[in-house]
Design a protein around this motif. Structure first.
Motif, mmCIF file in Angstrom:
data_model
loop_
_atom_site.group_PDB
_atom_site.id
_atom_site.type_symbol
_atom_site.label_atom_id
_atom_site.label_comp_id
_atom_site.label_asym_id
_atom_site.label_seq_id
_atom_site.Cartn_x
_atom_site.Cartn_y
_atom_site.Cartn_z
ATOM 1 N N GLY A 135 85.495 29.380 -4.035
ATOM 2 C CA GLY A 135 84.288 28.572 -3.908
ATOM 3 C C GLY A 135 83.234 28.814 -4.970
ATOM 4 N N LYS A 136 83.581 29.589 -5.999
ATOM 5 C CA LYS A 136 82.629 29.809 -7.090
ATOM 6 C C LYS A 136 82.620 28.581 -8.000
ATOM 7 C CE LYS A 136 83.381 34.777 -7.193
ATOM 8 N NZ LYS A 136 83.974 35.879 -7.964
ATOM 9 N N ILE A 137 81.480 28.324 -8.641
ATOM 10 C CA ILE A 137 81.355 27.195 -9.556
ATOM 11 C C ILE A 137 81.490 27.726 -10.979
ATOM 12 C CG2 ILE A 137 79.870 25.306 -10.300
ATOM 13 C CD1 ILE A 137 80.392 24.888 -7.440
ATOM 14 N N VAL A 138 82.420 27.154 -11.733
ATOM 15 C CA VAL A 138 82.704 27.598 -13.096
ATOM 16 C C VAL A 138 82.498 26.435 -14.050
ATOM 17 C CG1 VAL A 138 84.529 28.487 -14.578
ATOM 18 C CG2 VAL A 138 84.342 29.306 -12.268
ATOM 19 N N ALA A 139 81.868 26.702 -15.206
ATOM 20 C CA ALA A 139 81.634 25.659 -16.200
ATOM 21 C C ALA A 139 81.702 26.250 -17.601
ATOM 22 C CB ALA A 139 80.269 25.025 -15.976
ATOM 23 N N GLU A 140 81.709 25.359 -18.583
ATOM 24 C CA GLU A 140 81.721 25.796 -19.975
ATOM 25 C C GLU A 140 80.388 26.461 -20.321
ATOM 26 O OE1 GLU A 140 83.963 25.599 -22.676
ATOM 27 O OE2 GLU A 140 85.439 25.120 -21.124
ATOM 28 N N ALA A 164 71.620 30.471 -8.110
ATOM 29 C CA ALA A 164 70.567 29.502 -7.786
ATOM 30 C C ALA A 164 71.055 28.064 -7.941
ATOM 31 C CB ALA A 164 69.364 29.742 -8.672
ATOM 32 N N ASP A 165 71.996 27.826 -8.848
ATOM 33 C CA ASP A 165 72.496 26.474 -9.107
ATOM 34 C C ASP A 165 73.622 26.052 -8.164
ATOM 35 O OD1 ASP A 165 70.773 26.218 -11.283
ATOM 36 O OD2 ASP A 165 72.230 27.122 -12.637
ATOM 37 N N THR A 166 74.309 27.002 -7.567
ATOM 38 C CA THR A 166 75.515 26.674 -6.805
ATOM 39 C C THR A 166 75.248 25.761 -5.615
ATOM 40 O OG1 THR A 166 75.326 28.746 -5.592
ATOM 41 C CG2 THR A 166 76.817 28.729 -7.467
ATOM 42 N N LYS A 167 74.152 25.984 -4.899
ATOM 43 C CA LYS A 167 73.847 25.171 -3.722
ATOM 44 C C LYS A 167 73.636 23.709 -4.115
ATOM 45 C CE LYS A 167 70.794 25.000 0.291
ATOM 46 N NZ LYS A 167 69.570 25.518 0.912
ATOM 47 N N LYS A 174 76.250 20.434 -3.377
ATOM 48 C CA LYS A 174 75.743 19.246 -2.676
ATOM 49 C C LYS A 174 76.108 17.988 -3.456
ATOM 50 C CE LYS A 174 71.502 17.551 -0.511
ATOM 51 N NZ LYS A 174 70.053 17.733 -0.403
ATOM 52 N N LEU A 175 75.993 18.045 -4.790
ATOM 53 C CA LEU A 175 76.362 16.909 -5.629
ATOM 54 C C LEU A 175 77.845 16.615 -5.559
ATOM 55 C CD1 LEU A 175 74.271 17.649 -8.835
ATOM 56 C CD2 LEU A 175 73.997 15.669 -7.366
ATOM 57 N N LEU A 176 78.651 17.666 -5.395
ATOM 58 C CA LEU A 176 80.094 17.496 -5.320
ATOM 59 C C LEU A 176 80.567 17.078 -3.930
ATOM 60 C CD1 LEU A 176 81.229 20.600 -7.368
ATOM 61 C CD2 LEU A 176 81.200 18.239 -8.136
#
Length: 64
Positions: free
Chosen positions: A20-25, A53-56, A60-62
């Protein structure tokens, strides 16, 4: 009530791992590369886990 739509733009930019972690470039490797050192540009390659702080907001956007 209509179905919730996921933000397709965000879906193209990030990936959710199995846990459930968010990964990006990594940011900062798109332009003005001439003045950045080779060491710095190499360090900016690859993916990183985004800030807590950004994950929540992103989840929600996803639609998760």
């Amino acid at each position: 009530m209509p179905k919730m739509k996921s933000h397709t733009g965000m879906g193209k930019r990030v990936k959710v791992t199995g846990k459930g972690k968010i990964v990006a470039e990594q940011a900062g490797k798109r332009h003005l590369l001439e003045k950045k050192s080779s060491t710095r540009t190499r360090r900016l390659t690859g993916t990183v886990e985004l800030a807590k702080a950004d994950t929540k907001r992103i989840k929600k956007l996803l639609g998760r």
